[in-house]
Design a protein around this motif. Structure first.
Motif, PDB file in Angstrom:
ATOM      1  N   GLY A  98      -3.439  -5.353   5.531  1.00 47.86           N
ATOM      2  CA  GLY A  98      -2.680  -5.834   6.680  1.00 47.86           C
ATOM      3  C   GLY A  98      -1.512  -4.913   6.914  1.00 47.86           C
ATOM      4  N   ASN A  99      -1.230  -4.697   8.200  1.00 56.92           N
ATOM      5  CA  ASN A  99      -0.131  -3.811   8.574  1.00 56.92           C
ATOM      6  C   ASN A  99       0.777  -4.505   9.568  1.00 56.92           C
ATOM      7  N   ALA A 141       0.848  -1.192   0.000  1.00 55.33           N
ATOM      8  CA  ALA A 141       0.000   0.000   0.000  1.00 55.33           C
ATOM      9  C   ALA A 141       0.883   1.240   0.000  1.00 55.33           C
ATOM     10  N   ASP A 142       0.362   2.317  -0.578  1.00 60.38           N
ATOM     11  CA  ASP A 142       1.088   3.587  -0.513  1.00 60.38           C
ATOM     12  C   ASP A 142       0.089   4.732  -0.439  1.00 60.38           C
ATOM     13  N   ALA A 143       0.596   5.949  -0.392  1.00 59.76           N
ATOM     14  CA  ALA A 143      -0.248   7.134  -0.216  1.00 59.76           C
ATOM     15  C   ALA A 143      -1.293   7.277  -1.320  1.00 59.76           C
ATOM     16  N   ALA A 144      -1.021   6.762  -2.504  1.00 58.57           N
ATOM     17  CA  ALA A 144      -1.988   6.839  -3.599  1.00 58.57           C
ATOM     18  C   ALA A 144      -3.237   5.995  -3.316  1.00 58.57           C
ATOM     19  N   ASP A 145      -3.152   5.088  -2.344  1.00 55.05           N
ATOM     20  CA  ASP A 145      -4.273   4.203  -2.009  1.00 55.05           C
ATOM     21  C   ASP A 145      -5.183   4.760  -0.913  1.00 55.05           C
ATOM     22  N   LEU A 146      -4.882   5.926  -0.375  1.00 59.27           N
ATOM     23  CA  LEU A 146      -5.605   6.413   0.803  1.00 59.27           C
ATOM     24  C   LEU A 146      -7.118   6.502   0.590  1.00 59.27           C
ATOM     25  N   TYR A 164      -9.512  -1.901  15.406  1.00 61.66           N
ATOM     26  CA  TYR A 164      -8.898  -0.758  16.085  1.00 61.66           C
ATOM     27  C   TYR A 164      -9.197  -0.698  17.577  1.00 61.66           C
ATOM     28  N   ASN A 165      -9.999  -1.639  18.085  1.00 61.16           N
ATOM     29  CA  ASN A 165     -10.333  -1.672  19.504  1.00 61.16           C
ATOM     30  C   ASN A 165     -10.916  -0.347  19.987  1.00 61.16           C
ATOM     31  N   SER A 166     -11.625   0.324  19.106  1.00 63.20           N
ATOM     32  CA  SER A 166     -12.280   1.577  19.471  1.00 63.20           C
ATOM     33  C   SER A 166     -13.518   1.746  18.599  1.00 63.20           C
ATOM     34  N   GLY A 167     -14.335   2.710  18.956  1.00 66.05           N
ATOM     35  CA  GLY A 167     -15.572   2.940  18.231  1.00 66.05           C
ATOM     36  C   GLY A 167     -15.439   3.928  17.083  1.00 66.05           C
ATOM     37  N   LEU A 168     -14.237   4.071  16.536  1.00 67.28           N
ATOM     38  CA  LEU A 168     -14.060   4.985  15.410  1.00 67.28           C
ATOM     39  C   LEU A 168     -14.981   4.583  14.260  1.00 67.28           C
ATOM     40  N   THR A 169     -15.770   5.532  13.801  1.00 66.97           N
ATOM     41  CA  THR A 169     -16.609   5.238  12.642  1.00 66.97           C
ATOM     42  C   THR A 169     -15.911   5.666  11.356  1.00 66.97           C
ATOM     43  N   ARG A 170     -15.021   6.619  11.477  1.00 72.37           N
ATOM     44  CA  ARG A 170     -14.260   7.078  10.316  1.00 72.37           C
ATOM     45  C   ARG A 170     -12.835   7.348  10.774  1.00 72.37           C
ATOM     46  N   LEU A 171     -11.878   6.761  10.071  1.00 73.46           N
ATOM     47  CA  LEU A 171     -10.483   6.955  10.458  1.00 73.46           C
ATOM     48  C   LEU A 171      -9.995   8.322  10.001  1.00 73.46           C
ATOM     49  N   PRO A 172      -9.323   9.031  10.884  1.00 69.99           N
ATOM     50  CA  PRO A 172      -8.743  10.310  10.470  1.00 69.99           C
ATOM     51  C   PRO A 172      -7.701  10.096   9.365  1.00 69.99           C
ATOM     52  N   HIS A 173      -7.616  11.041   8.465  1.00 70.56           N
ATOM     53  CA  HIS A 173      -6.678  10.961   7.340  1.00 70.56           C
ATOM     54  C   HIS A 173      -5.246  10.741   7.832  1.00 70.56           C
ATOM     55  N   ARG A 174      -4.864  11.383   8.928  1.00 71.77           N
ATOM     56  CA  ARG A 174      -3.493  11.244   9.448  1.00 71.77           C
ATOM     57  C   ARG A 174      -3.202   9.806   9.894  1.00 71.77           C
ATOM     58  N   LEU A 175      -4.223   9.100  10.424  1.00 70.89           N
ATOM     59  CA  LEU A 175      -4.032   7.704  10.815  1.00 70.89           C
ATOM     60  C   LEU A 175      -3.869   6.826   9.582  1.00 70.89           C
ATOM     61  N   LEU A 176      -4.679   7.068   8.570  1.00 73.51           N
ATOM     62  CA  LEU A 176      -4.532   6.316   7.322  1.00 73.51           C
ATOM     63  C   LEU A 176      -3.139   6.538   6.726  1.00 73.51           C
ATOM     64  N   GLU A 177      -2.653   7.778   6.759  1.00 74.77           N
ATOM     65  CA  GLU A 177      -1.304   8.073   6.247  1.00 74.77           C
ATOM     66  C   GLU A 177      -0.242   7.298   7.007  1.00 74.77           C
ATOM     67  N   ARG A 178      -0.399   7.203   8.328  1.00 79.06           N
ATOM     68  CA  ARG A 178       0.568   6.444   9.152  1.00 79.06           C
ATOM     69  C   ARG A 178       0.567   4.961   8.769  1.00 79.06           C
ATOM     70  N   LEU A 179      -0.613   4.432   8.473  1.00 81.80           N
ATOM     71  CA  LEU A 179      -0.712   3.006   8.160  1.00 81.80           C
ATOM     72  C   LEU A 179       0.026   2.635   6.877  1.00 81.80           C
ATOM     73  N   VAL A 180       0.182   3.571   5.959  1.00 81.77           N
ATOM     74  CA  VAL A 180       0.845   3.255   4.692  1.00 81.77           C
ATOM     75  C   VAL A 180       2.246   3.858   4.581  1.00 81.77           C
ATOM     76  N   ASP A 181       2.739   4.466   5.642  1.00 80.60           N
ATOM     77  CA  ASP A 181       4.071   5.075   5.626  1.00 80.60           C
ATOM     78  C   ASP A 181       5.127   3.971   5.728  1.00 80.60           C
ATOM     79  N   PRO A 182       5.924   3.759   4.683  1.00 78.32           N
ATOM     80  CA  PRO A 182       6.899   2.661   4.706  1.00 78.32           C
ATOM     81  C   PRO A 182       7.990   2.830   5.766  1.00 78.32           C
ATOM     82  N   ARG A 183       8.175   4.033   6.279  1.00 79.16           N
ATOM     83  CA  ARG A 183       9.155   4.233   7.360  1.00 79.16           C
ATOM     84  C   ARG A 183       8.652   3.650   8.668  1.00 79.16           C
TER      85      ARG A 183
END
Length: 174
Positions: free
Chosen positions: A75-76, A15-20, A39-58
């Protein structure tokens, strides 16, 4: 990397940023229960910054499963700390319509191979005790597991040291 599920062909790729946007759309198609299990939480919509973290190869390795151009699973394996004693954390999300078809196991095996390639001797997953599908998946890996309870959350650590000694990273990824 492809997997044939029933009559569909699943393409696994990093996955990469183009897939957000596509990843956000997959999250939207998932039920509240599925997102809660991930996510073990009641998030109904993931914040964009969290999605960015999930695909950051660093920060780790992220793989998506694509069917007919749509992302249906992700999968992460997120690197947890600067020291070598903190295991990487495994997280999976499979769209409801695609659950119970082997996608979770397929991405987990690919991520375990990536962990071995990165010389991780273990990984862990934070799992709610009622998340039976994830507990069943981890138990079916045929790898030593350690379970620790902390405040209602189960941390399941998968020991990869024996597999590292065997040099079987590539076989796990199949």
């Amino acid at each position: 990397m492809t997997l044939h599920v029933v009559e569909e062909t699943v393409l696994w790729r990093p996955a990469d940023a183009a897939d957000l946007d596509a990843i956000a759309a997959m999250h939207d198609r998932c039920s509240d229960e599925t997102r809660f299990r991930r996510y073990n939480s009641g998030l109904t919509r993931l914040p964009h910054r969290l999605l960015e973290r999930l695909v950051d190869p660093r920060l780790g390795v992220s793989l998506v499963a694509e069917v007919d151009g749509a992302i249906v699973a992700m999968g992460n394996l997120m690197w947890c700390g600067a020291d070598d004693t903190t295991p990487a954390e495994l997280g999976l999300l499979v769209e409801d319509a695609w659950q119970s078809r082997g996608l979770g196991t397929a991405v987990t095996r690919r991520l375990l191979a990536a962990a071995l390639d990165a010389e991780c001797d273990s990984i862990h997953a934070l799992v709610r005790p009622d998340n039976v599908p994830m507990l069943r998946l981890l138990g079916g890996l045929d790898l030593p597991l350690r379970r620790e309870w902390d405040d209602g959350t189960l941390t399941v650590t998968v020991d990869l040291a024996a597999k590292m000694e065997e040099g079987v990273a590539s076989s796990l990824g199949r």
